[in-house]
Design a protein around this motif. Structure first.
Motif, PDB file in Angstrom:
ATOM      1  N   HIS A  81      38.036  73.126 120.603  1.00  0.00           N
ATOM      2  CA  HIS A  81      37.061  72.647 119.631  1.00  0.00           C
ATOM      3  C   HIS A  81      37.685  71.466 118.895  1.00  0.00           C
ATOM      4  O   HIS A  81      38.849  71.534 118.464  1.00  0.00           O
ATOM      5  N   PRO A  82      36.970  70.347 118.735  1.00  0.00           N
ATOM      6  CA  PRO A  82      37.579  69.124 118.201  1.00  0.00           C
ATOM      7  C   PRO A  82      38.145  69.258 116.783  1.00  0.00           C
ATOM      8  O   PRO A  82      39.084  68.552 116.431  1.00  0.00           O
ATOM      9  N   ARG A  83      37.600  70.146 115.979  1.00  0.00           N
ATOM     10  CA  ARG A  83      38.103  70.309 114.608  1.00  0.00           C
ATOM     11  C   ARG A  83      38.970  71.554 114.445  1.00  0.00           C
ATOM     12  O   ARG A  83      40.019  71.522 113.821  1.00  0.00           O
ATOM     13  N   LYS A  84      38.532  72.640 115.029  1.00  0.00           N
ATOM     14  CA  LYS A  84      39.204  73.920 114.794  1.00  0.00           C
ATOM     15  C   LYS A  84      40.404  74.159 115.705  1.00  0.00           C
ATOM     16  O   LYS A  84      41.231  75.018 115.436  1.00  0.00           O
ATOM     17  N   ARG A  85      40.478  73.423 116.812  1.00  0.00           N
ATOM     18  CA  ARG A  85      41.541  73.617 117.812  1.00  0.00           C
ATOM     19  C   ARG A  85      41.553  75.052 118.328  1.00  0.00           C
ATOM     20  O   ARG A  85      42.598  75.702 118.431  1.00  0.00           O
ATOM     21  N   THR A  86      40.370  75.541 118.633  1.00  0.00           N
ATOM     22  CA  THR A  86      40.208  76.876 119.182  1.00  0.00           C
ATOM     23  C   THR A  86      39.656  76.787 120.599  1.00  0.00           C
ATOM     24  O   THR A  86      39.194  75.730 121.039  1.00  0.00           O
ATOM     25  N   VAL A  87      39.685  77.925 121.295  1.00  0.00           N
ATOM     26  CA  VAL A  87      39.129  77.990 122.649  1.00  0.00           C
ATOM     27  C   VAL A  87      38.623  79.413 122.879  1.00  0.00           C
ATOM     28  O   VAL A  87      39.116  80.372 122.264  1.00  0.00           O
ATOM     29  N   GLY A  88      37.630  79.549 123.746  1.00  0.00           N
ATOM     30  CA  GLY A  88      37.143  80.874 124.112  1.00  0.00           C
ATOM     31  C   GLY A  88      37.965  81.451 125.256  1.00  0.00           C
ATOM     32  O   GLY A  88      38.392  80.730 126.154  1.00  0.00           O
TER      33      GLY A  88
END
Length: 206
Positions: A113-120
């Protein structure tokens, strides 16, 4: 034209699985079955495949792709898991859950995610998906096979082949996967948040 692989749902032929994985290894984009809908899948480093999924599904830059993993050990290489997350996620997998978690440096920036730096991430409870993951030796970058404008996902491999014949490289058909998507849990902060109630029982995260 997409190749069509008819795979037994309980006893997938190793030769057929090998042919699908060879296609994925060479940069192919496939439609494959999971325990919750059919999904698009490609290799982790397949930039063109990821862009093709975005175009087919009309996805924006904020969409969370999912890394579909073989087991918990593999999942742990790509997301940060503290003790509380560890116990809960391990207890719920394999199964029809997608967890959104902080990504490790092993995850390419374009998948975060471009802001959160997360992934599923998820671990499917599906024989054919597990066979593909075992032969591939790495996660599949995936997104649910739900097309723009469709209210319901396609559940038959032949139908997917007809509609996506010129936009994917292969369709892996092992029968009906149902129409209920995964339950999505965002655990990027201290407490889990249920983003979507689906096939996995959300009660343990409430």
């Amino acid at each position: 034209m997409a190749r069509y692989f008819d795979v037994h749902p309980d006893n997938p032929a190793p030769r057929t699985v090998g042919q699908v994985v060879s296609l994925i290894d060479s940069g192919g984009l496939v439609a494959y079955p999971t325990d919750s809908l059919y999904a698009f899948g490609c290799r982790l480093g397949n930039v063109d495949g990821i862009d093709r999924i975005r175009r087919i599904r009309h996805l924006d830059s904020g969409h969370h792709f999912t890394l579909v993993c073989r087991d918990f050990s593999q999942l742990g290489q790509f997301v940060q898991i503290n003790n509380a997350r560890f116990r809960a996620v391990r207890a719920a997998t394999p199964g029809s859950y997608t967890f959104i978690l902080p990504a490790t440096k092993e995850v390419p920036r374009r998948l975060q995610h471009p802001r959160k730096r997360t992934v599923g991430v998820r671990i499917p409870d599906h024989v054919v998906a597990q066979a593909l993951l075992a032969a591939l030796g790495e996660p599949l970058v995936s997104s649910s096979l739900l097309l723009p404008g469709d209210e319901e996902p396609m559940t038959q491999g032949w139908e997917i082949k007809e509609r996506l014949d010129h936009v994917v490289d292969a369709v892996v058909d092992s029968g009906d996967c149902g129409t209920v998507p995964t339950t999505v849990i965002d655990w990027s902060d201290d407490e889990p948040v249920i983003l979507r109630r689906g096939a996995g029982d959300p009660a343990r995260f409430e």
